[in-house]
Design a protein around this motif. Structure first.
Motif, PDB file in Angstrom:
ATOM      1  N   PRO A 189       0.862  -1.191   0.000  1.00 39.71           N
ATOM      2  CA  PRO A 189       0.000   0.000   0.000  1.00 39.71           C
ATOM      3  C   PRO A 189       0.897   1.240   0.000  1.00 39.71           C
ATOM      4  O   PRO A 189       2.079   1.136   0.347  1.00 39.71           O
ATOM      5  N   THR A 192       1.292   4.403   3.924  1.00 40.19           N
ATOM      6  CA  THR A 192       0.421   3.749   4.882  1.00 40.19           C
ATOM      7  C   THR A 192       1.028   3.731   6.280  1.00 40.19           C
ATOM      8  O   THR A 192       2.244   3.802   6.439  1.00 40.19           O
ATOM      9  N   ASP A 219       6.722   1.274   3.210  1.00 42.14           N
ATOM     10  CA  ASP A 219       5.409   0.659   2.984  1.00 42.14           C
ATOM     11  C   ASP A 219       5.406  -0.868   3.070  1.00 42.14           C
ATOM     12  O   ASP A 219       4.394  -1.500   2.752  1.00 42.14           O
TER      13      ASP A 219
END
Lengths: 469, 469
Positions: A189, A192, A219
């Protein structure tokens, strides 16, 4: 009268000499026209110009004798302007003719030199000539990728039957090595507070962990063995599934069943394993290192189903290296074409590789099975859709286990016996295991067996049935 | 008596015929031994074997006519099994003979095709032949690096006088592109709560920002322009200094004076700039793209003084791609050797590149200076230790400024005029600027001038003195 006879003899002598000379004329004229015949192979002097120097240099270097235990390369270390021999395991000397008496068998790396003899046997087909102006541009026929190489890779997978590629995007990497982190990045993602968890099943290829930790992107995070997460509620996994697995060569599948699975099919070729069916993952990695043996070329590829993931990977590859070397793509194109063309022929590379590795496995197995000190992974004959028969195992690696308590550190046991292997802890496993590469030169494999024999013989329970191998 | 005469005549006739036949034999024998003489170039049929097929194929493909506005490659898109022509800017057709009437001049990328004619002129020296078994192993003569290539790169820098390399380690990358993040990684603190700040002076090469943000490592962060940090107490900077700078080609130095400076000397060769003195940074990047023009090969290198930084970079490169392609290293070795050998000769590549780019700059300058609508970066003649004289500018890029208020977005102005350039905001600068690549083919440069003329002519204050160029 006597004078008449003399004149007549003289004329006859000249006639005979003339006749003989004419015969010689005819012979030499035939030779002359034969050299310049249009039907001669297209490589007469009159037809080769700017490639001559480089071609002659390449052949001269290839002809340097290294006693069958090494080879010289055009860019080798120079000695008096002449490239020197680069010798196989334990051989030394300017012509690699001297076998070191006290030398370890280095079976640590998966260096695929077992295919070297194949390319030496098919020298003409394997040669590649690049001009000085060859592909100078950043761009090639499909941005950074060779369109024809893409096409031929897809054709090859279809012909071998080891992967379904229709409907999937294709990316090229500088080795599958580069694609590993590219895919982790792409499947993570963005921005995040909950990074993706990168996992693999023990024993796993060390690169997944080491690379993920080194690049340390915000991430994603390495989270170890899948076994740890079996009953977890966590969902954000990126699971590596290597099939056949490195190091134990078993065919396997996803354990966590999550949506982000990276299938590493580096070894999913008939050299190493039966092909029961074509692989059909949403993300699949392959490498030329284990297809044709050209590990030094640094070339791998991946099929990706999802367009967003593909775009992210392409972006990564652009910013990491602007794609894989176009020189390498040109070279590999030649090899993929050749491998494709020879499928089913007596120059089939998979037949070559399978036979070589099968014999090595059988010989090693016989040795290991002659005592209970060690054991190997269990591999069974299996039906292969490529060879269309049930075929014996021919794994890339031996996943050796030390069975005795006193042999707690198996890699150490082998090291003392003169064998350099890759210890089990590197694969997330225990010190009871160690990996032996079966992929290297014949010299290397013979040295492995030679060093292994005493280790087996020194076991308390050996049966003394070390058959001749 | 008559009979005696006839016999004598017959004997004489046979003697004459015999003599003629002998002369023919002597001639044919001379031809025969001449072909097989050891002093003949080593490329007779009897001396070339396994390279013949590939050499003939390469020559056949090179001979495909693309009307002087393109070229075919051995791995080009196939049409009836024959590689197709790949055409220069705005040329189309199977033989690149058709010039599109309404086509933009694409001067966006720094694609170094200006050196293509050089390699075509030196075809024999530039050819490289790789065997099928060439460097299959992961390891080459210095782990992942070619030792001879390392040696020759050092020799080249010494001979050109553009870098001091003694006492510095050398790493190879898949393009200098790969080395950029490798160095940021290596110069960053580890496991820190205070990531290193990556900065550069405007206008800067976009890659530094884009790459740093994409890889998003936890130990570094892109923090923009050096101007922002001039009076800051912060110390943990990694400053990129590009000299000559991309895009404005000015020679420059560190602004913040911190300890971690990455000198990007991609353009510090006599093609592009005077060499006032050898560069001597602790970290210096170079790329073959801008030395020999082989951008597609993906090969760069860096000199690193600090051993810890070197080890970290080597580690990064191992885990990113296991080094740069050995195929590419072999190819580039040939070119570095050649460039070194031709220094100062009439085949000096720097002389070739300098002359070409100098003329381009003069022609563009004349056009731009014929109106006040646009202006270029100020570059002066400068003494060069390589050419040992004061030399005119020959920059890789034009850093064009739109001077008029109504031309606020310079890239847009050019786009409307049929020129694709790289707008100033990409370089951290304003829309008032845009970069034009002067590095591409002659066709591309001519198209640039052709499209530029109307833009200059449409300016209110033009002097109508657009000299013939």
């Amino acid at each position: 009268m006597r004078e008449q006879l003399t004149r007549e003899t003289t004329a006859n002598v000249y006639l005979v000499l003339f006749s003989l000379s004419v015969l010689l004329n005819i012979f030499l004229l035939c030779q002359h026209f034969s050299f310049h015949s249009p039907s001669r192979p297209s490589s007469t002097i009159s037809e080769l110009s700017w490639t001559r120097r480089a071609a002659a240099e390449a052949e001269a270097v290839a002809a340097i004798s290294c006693s069958g235990h090494g080879r010289a390369y055009v860019d080798g270390v120079l000695d008096n302007w002449r490239p020197t021999c680069e010798c196989n395991t334990c051989y030394i000397g300017s012509d690699c003719s001297v076998l070191l008496s006290n030398c370890s068998a280095d079976v640590d790396s998966g260096d695929p030199l077992f295919l070297e003899p194949y390319w030496m046997q098919h020298a003409a087909k394997g040669a590649v000539v690049l001009s000085g102006w060859h592909r100078m541009s950043y761009s090639t026929t499909d941005h950074f990728k060779s369109l024809e190489l893409e096409n031929h890779i897809r054709l090859l997978h279809a012909a071998v039957g080891n992967a379904i590629t229709d409907g999937k995007y294709l990316v090229f990497g500088t080795g599958s090595t580069q694609l590993i982190n590219a895919l982790v990045y792409a499947l993570s993602p963005e921005n995040t507070s909950s990074p993706a968890s990168v996992v693999a099943t023990v024993p796993y290829y060390p690169m997944y962990k080491e690379q993920t930790e080194l690049f340390n992107g915000r991430d994603y995070e390495w989270e170890g063995a899948t076994a740890k997460w079996r009953n977890s509620n966590k969902t954000n996994f990126i699971e590596f599934v290597t099939s056949p697995n490195n190091p134990d060569c078993l065919l396997c599948d996803s354990v966590l069943g999550g949506s982000s699975v990276i299938y590493d099919h580096a070894y999913y070729w008939p050299h190493f394993t039966a092909i029961p069916e074509p692989a059909d993952g949403d993300v699949m990695i392959f490498t030329v290192s284990k297809l044709s043996g050209h590990a030094g070329s640094r070339f791998g590829w991946a099929f990706i189903k999802d367009e967003n993931v593909y775009n992210k990977v392409s972006n990564y590859l652009q910013y990491n290296s602007m794609g894989a070397s176009r020189d390498t793509q040109s070279r590999i194109f030649n090899y993929v074409k050749l491998i494709l063309a020879e499928i089913g022929s007596n120059a089939d590379i998979f037949e070559f590789g399978f036979n070589k590795l099968r014999k090595r496995w059988q010989r090693l197995q016989a040795l290991v099975n002659s005592s209970s000190r060690f054991s190997l992974q269990q591999l069974s004959p299996q039906y292969c859709t490529y060879f269309k028969k049930i075929r014996d195992p021919s794994p890339a690696y031996a996943w050796l286990k030390c069975e005795n308590e006193e042999d707690a550190d198996c890699a150490e046991v082998l090291m003392k016996g003169g064998i350099i292997s890759r210890g089990g802890t590197k694969f997330g496993s225990s010190t009871q295991y160690t990996r032996l590469s079966l992929l290297k030169t014949d010299d290397n494999f013979e040295m492995l067996l030679q060093k292994f024999k005493p280790l087996v013989a020194s076991s308390d329970e050996n049966t003394s049935e070390i058959s001749s191998f």
